[in-house]
Motif scaffolding. Structure first.
Motif, PDB file in Angstrom:
ATOM      1  N   HIS A 108      37.991 -38.327  28.439  1.00  0.00           N
ATOM      2  CA  HIS A 108      38.317 -37.148  27.556  1.00  0.00           C
ATOM      3  C   HIS A 108      37.097 -36.535  26.839  1.00  0.00           C
ATOM      4  CE1 HIS A 108      42.645 -37.441  28.448  1.00  0.00           C
ATOM      5  NE2 HIS A 108      42.252 -38.595  28.493  1.00  0.00           N
ATOM      6  N   ASP A 109      36.313 -37.661  26.325  1.00  0.00           N
ATOM      7  CA  ASP A 109      35.089 -37.055  25.569  1.00  0.00           C
ATOM      8  C   ASP A 109      34.152 -38.580  25.252  1.00  0.00           C
ATOM      9  OD1 ASP A 109      35.209 -38.218  22.725  1.00  0.00           O
ATOM     10  OD2 ASP A 109      36.896 -36.822  22.931  1.00  0.00           O
ATOM     11  N   ILE A 110      32.990 -38.262  25.130  1.00  0.00           N
ATOM     12  CA  ILE A 110      32.293 -39.424  24.620  1.00  0.00           C
ATOM     13  C   ILE A 110      31.641 -38.972  23.321  1.00  0.00           C
ATOM     14  CG2 ILE A 110      31.399 -39.859  27.006  1.00  0.00           C
ATOM     15  CD1 ILE A 110      28.828 -38.309  26.494  1.00  0.00           C
ATOM     16  N   GLY A 111      32.381 -38.427  22.453  1.00  0.00           N
ATOM     17  CA  GLY A 111      32.160 -38.320  21.015  1.00  0.00           C
ATOM     18  C   GLY A 111      31.671 -39.478  20.015  1.00  0.00           C
ATOM     19  N   PHE A 112      32.292 -40.919  20.479  1.00  0.00           N
ATOM     20  CA  PHE A 112      31.816 -41.866  19.698  1.00  0.00           C
ATOM     21  C   PHE A 112      30.368 -42.130  19.757  1.00  0.00           C
ATOM     22  CE2 PHE A 112      32.231 -43.288  24.426  1.00  0.00           C
ATOM     23  CZ  PHE A 112      31.019 -43.982  24.456  1.00  0.00           C
ATOM     24  N   LEU A 113      29.494 -41.575  20.689  1.00  0.00           N
ATOM     25  CA  LEU A 113      27.958 -41.482  20.627  1.00  0.00           C
ATOM     26  C   LEU A 113      27.482 -40.798  19.615  1.00  0.00           C
ATOM     27  CD1 LEU A 113      27.177 -41.487  24.667  1.00  0.00           C
ATOM     28  CD2 LEU A 113      27.177 -43.524  23.079  1.00  0.00           C
ATOM     29  N   ASP A 114      28.171 -39.585  19.443  1.00  0.00           N
ATOM     30  CA  ASP A 114      27.544 -38.682  18.283  1.00  0.00           C
ATOM     31  C   ASP A 114      28.117 -39.042  16.887  1.00  0.00           C
ATOM     32  OD1 ASP A 114      25.901 -37.024  19.879  1.00  0.00           O
ATOM     33  OD2 ASP A 114      27.698 -36.006  20.692  1.00  0.00           O
ATOM     34  N   TYR A 115      29.237 -39.811  16.988  1.00  0.00           N
ATOM     35  CA  TYR A 115      30.016 -40.062  15.766  1.00  0.00           C
ATOM     36  C   TYR A 115      30.476 -41.506  15.710  1.00  0.00           C
ATOM     37  CZ  TYR A 115      29.803 -35.185  14.772  1.00  0.00           C
ATOM     38  OH  TYR A 115      29.252 -33.843  14.604  1.00  0.00           O
ATOM     39  N   PRO A 116      29.663 -42.304  15.656  1.00  0.00           N
ATOM     40  CA  PRO A 116      30.071 -43.838  15.597  1.00  0.00           C
ATOM     41  C   PRO A 116      30.686 -44.329  14.382  1.00  0.00           C
ATOM     42  CG  PRO A 116      27.632 -43.714  15.571  1.00  0.00           C
ATOM     43  CD  PRO A 116      28.109 -42.299  15.826  1.00  0.00           C
ATOM     44  N   ASN A 117      30.379 -43.469  13.293  1.00  0.00           N
ATOM     45  CA  ASN A 117      30.957 -43.972  12.031  1.00  0.00           C
ATOM     46  C   ASN A 117      32.404 -43.683  12.058  1.00  0.00           C
ATOM     47  OD1 ASN A 117      28.508 -44.982  10.763  1.00  0.00           O
ATOM     48  ND2 ASN A 117      28.098 -42.905   9.885  1.00  0.00           N
ATOM     49  N   ASN A 118      33.088 -42.736  12.938  1.00  0.00           N
ATOM     50  CA  ASN A 118      34.536 -42.605  13.128  1.00  0.00           C
ATOM     51  C   ASN A 118      35.184 -44.111  13.563  1.00  0.00           C
ATOM     52  OD1 ASN A 118      35.190 -40.126  12.514  1.00  0.00           O
ATOM     53  ND2 ASN A 118      34.681 -39.522  14.735  1.00  0.00           N
ATOM     54  N   TYR A 119      34.320 -44.977  13.784  1.00  0.00           N
ATOM     55  CA  TYR A 119      35.129 -46.272  14.510  1.00  0.00           C
ATOM     56  C   TYR A 119      34.595 -47.579  13.789  1.00  0.00           C
ATOM     57  CZ  TYR A 119      35.556 -42.878  18.290  1.00  0.00           C
ATOM     58  OH  TYR A 119      35.908 -41.774  18.941  1.00  0.00           O
ATOM     59  N   LEU A 120      35.403 -48.426  13.986  1.00  0.00           N
ATOM     60  CA  LEU A 120      34.947 -49.909  13.240  1.00  0.00           C
ATOM     61  C   LEU A 120      34.007 -50.432  14.476  1.00  0.00           C
ATOM     62  CD1 LEU A 120      38.590 -50.904  12.438  1.00  0.00           C
ATOM     63  CD2 LEU A 120      36.903 -50.126  11.004  1.00  0.00           C
ATOM     64  N   THR A 130      32.493 -50.018  27.662  1.00  0.00           N
ATOM     65  CA  THR A 130      33.594 -49.488  28.969  1.00  0.00           C
ATOM     66  C   THR A 130      33.189 -48.306  29.421  1.00  0.00           C
ATOM     67  OG1 THR A 130      35.116 -48.956  27.113  1.00  0.00           O
ATOM     68  CG2 THR A 130      35.414 -51.105  27.925  1.00  0.00           C
ATOM     69  N   THR A 131      32.681 -47.451  28.630  1.00  0.00           N
ATOM     70  CA  THR A 131      32.644 -46.175  29.090  1.00  0.00           C
ATOM     71  C   THR A 131      31.428 -46.292  30.163  1.00  0.00           C
ATOM     72  OG1 THR A 131      33.373 -45.226  27.142  1.00  0.00           O
ATOM     73  CG2 THR A 131      31.967 -43.855  28.569  1.00  0.00           C
ATOM     74  N   ALA A 132      30.236 -46.802  29.809  1.00  0.00           N
ATOM     75  CA  ALA A 132      29.128 -46.977  30.397  1.00  0.00           C
ATOM     76  C   ALA A 132      29.620 -47.804  31.911  1.00  0.00           C
ATOM     77  CB  ALA A 132      28.002 -47.658  29.893  1.00  0.00           C
ATOM     78  N   SER A 133      30.272 -48.798  31.889  1.00  0.00           N
ATOM     79  CA  SER A 133      30.721 -49.449  32.895  1.00  0.00           C
ATOM     80  C   SER A 133      31.566 -48.496  33.856  1.00  0.00           C
ATOM     81  CB  SER A 133      31.500 -50.789  32.596  1.00  0.00           C
ATOM     82  OG  SER A 133      32.116 -51.293  33.620  1.00  0.00           O
ATOM     83  N   ASP A 134      32.589 -47.753  33.224  1.00  0.00           N
ATOM     84  CA  ASP A 134      33.556 -47.135  33.896  1.00  0.00           C
ATOM     85  C   ASP A 134      32.985 -45.769  34.777  1.00  0.00           C
ATOM     86  OD1 ASP A 134      35.473 -48.742  33.221  1.00  0.00           O
ATOM     87  OD2 ASP A 134      36.421 -47.285  31.667  1.00  0.00           O
TER      88      ASP A 134
END
Length: 378
Positions: A108-120, A130-134
């Protein structure tokens, strides 16, 4: 030819964006689509809702894999090891480590790369891995927007020929403005009394940093200070570990009485919440699609959204676009719509036209078209 589909998110009671993608994809599998395969297996950790299964074609079955945790890495992988379908499609999750040679995923998106602070930290590392692997192992990748497709190609040097943009849809049988006053009254009574007493501006989405909640609150405070208008701000979405920060901002701006948190709103209440809102405020910092934009447009509610990432693509001409980092610009856009009935109506009409491009039926049809093409290569 057997098609397997990861359907475990259909069993979730609290449905948000990715859960709805799984729901509408499977709901719209017709006999004509299904019978292009000998068998379709829906994998889940518990029995799927009867109201879905009874309406699906006769060659669609539900395989329950009873495992209390680690659905992807253990449960689904174990099933793939022993009983592998010819093609596996995962619409709203990551691919299992053990999978068929022909595996398909929707990113759906790869927003975690730009906003890593959103996630633990653990969540971020999992997404990164997993995204890179997929992207590397998938035979086919679906994305909901051209923006998401371009960013995946840019960040991962992915083969553009195996990435297909397939827009999501909006359910106009649910999201529409034709709602009785009795239903409106009954629905609003469930929430904070201020919502039924004062005009409100609505935000819908997870209360996280990339949704730009901090600037949204500051823009609302600026708008209130400059205009003195009676409007309140309704922040609707699941809590995150960032919520204490947002509460502190609200307190520092002394607008506690003008901001309402509702937490998650079930889908059956959303048409009322959207339709009664003066404006949907959606100045997010990052979106791979942005379903609330379309849902608001379907309910004939004006939209303010960001001029970056996928939002201009999805909103079309049916929204005021703003720089999400400019607090005064967002505030001015709010005042502009409230003060100008002609502009408001223009945005509503253009939004109504825009949603005609987005269909859940077409979403399912497009994916099956590609899956059948892939099956012919086996």
């Amino acid at each position: 030819m057997i098609l397997g589909i990861d359907a475990h998110k259909l069993a979730f009671k609290e449905k948000t964006g990715t859960e709805n993608v799984s729901y509408y994809f499977i709901k719209n599998i017709t006999p004509k689509l299904a019978h292009q395969f000998d068998k379709i297996i829906l994998y889940s950790h518990q029995k799927l809702p009867k109201e879905i299964m009874t309406k699906l074609p006769d060659n669609v079955t539900n395989k329950i894999i009873k495992f209390p945790f680690l659905w992807n890495t253990v449960a689904l992988s174990w099933e793939m090891y022993w009983h592998q379908p010819d093609i596996l499609f995962v619409p709203s999750h990551s691919l299992p480590p053990i999978k068929p040679k022909k595996s398909v995923i929707m990113i759906h998106d790869i927003g975690f790369l730009d906003y890593p602070n959103n996630y633990l930290k653990q969540q971020f590392l999992h997404l990164e891995k997993t995204t890179a692997s997929d992207i590397k192992s998938a035979s086919l990748i679906f994305t909901p927007s051209d923006y998401s497709k371009k960013t995946i190609i840019k960040h991962y040097f992915a083969d553009p020929n195996k990435i297909v943009c397939t827009n999501l849809g909006v359910d106009t049988t649910i999201f529409h403005p034709n709602i009785s006053q009795s239903r409106i009254n009954k629905t609003l009574k469930k929430y904070d009394s201020r919502i039924s007493k004062k005009p409100y501006l609505l935000f819908l989405g997870r209360l996280e940093l990339r949704k730009n909640i901090s600037n949204l609150i500051k823009s609302f405070a600026f708008f209130k200070k400059k205009t003195g208008y009676p409007h309140i701000l309704v922040l609707s979405g699941s809590k995150t570990h960032h919520q204490p920060l947002f509460i502190e901002i609200i307190k520092s701006l002394k607008i506690e009485q003008d901001v309402v948190f509702t937490e998650h709103i079930p889908q059956k209440d959303l048409p009322v919440i959207f339709s009664e809102a003066e404006i949907l405020l959606f100045p997010s910092l990052y979106e791979g699609f942005g379903l609330p934009i379309l849902e608001a447009q379907a309910c004939r509610t004006p939209v303010i959204t960001s001029n970056i990432t996928a939002m201009p693509e999805i909103a079309g001409n049916g929204a005021l676009l703003v720089n999400p980092n400019e607090i005064e610009e967002i505030a001015q856009a709010i005042k502009k719509i409230l003060d100008n009935p002609a502009l408001r109506q223009n945005l509503i009409e253009k939004g109504t036209t825009n949603i005609k491009k987005y269909s859940w039926i077409e979403f399912t049809n497009s994916i099956f078209f590609e899956l059948v093409k892939l099956s012919k290569k086996i």
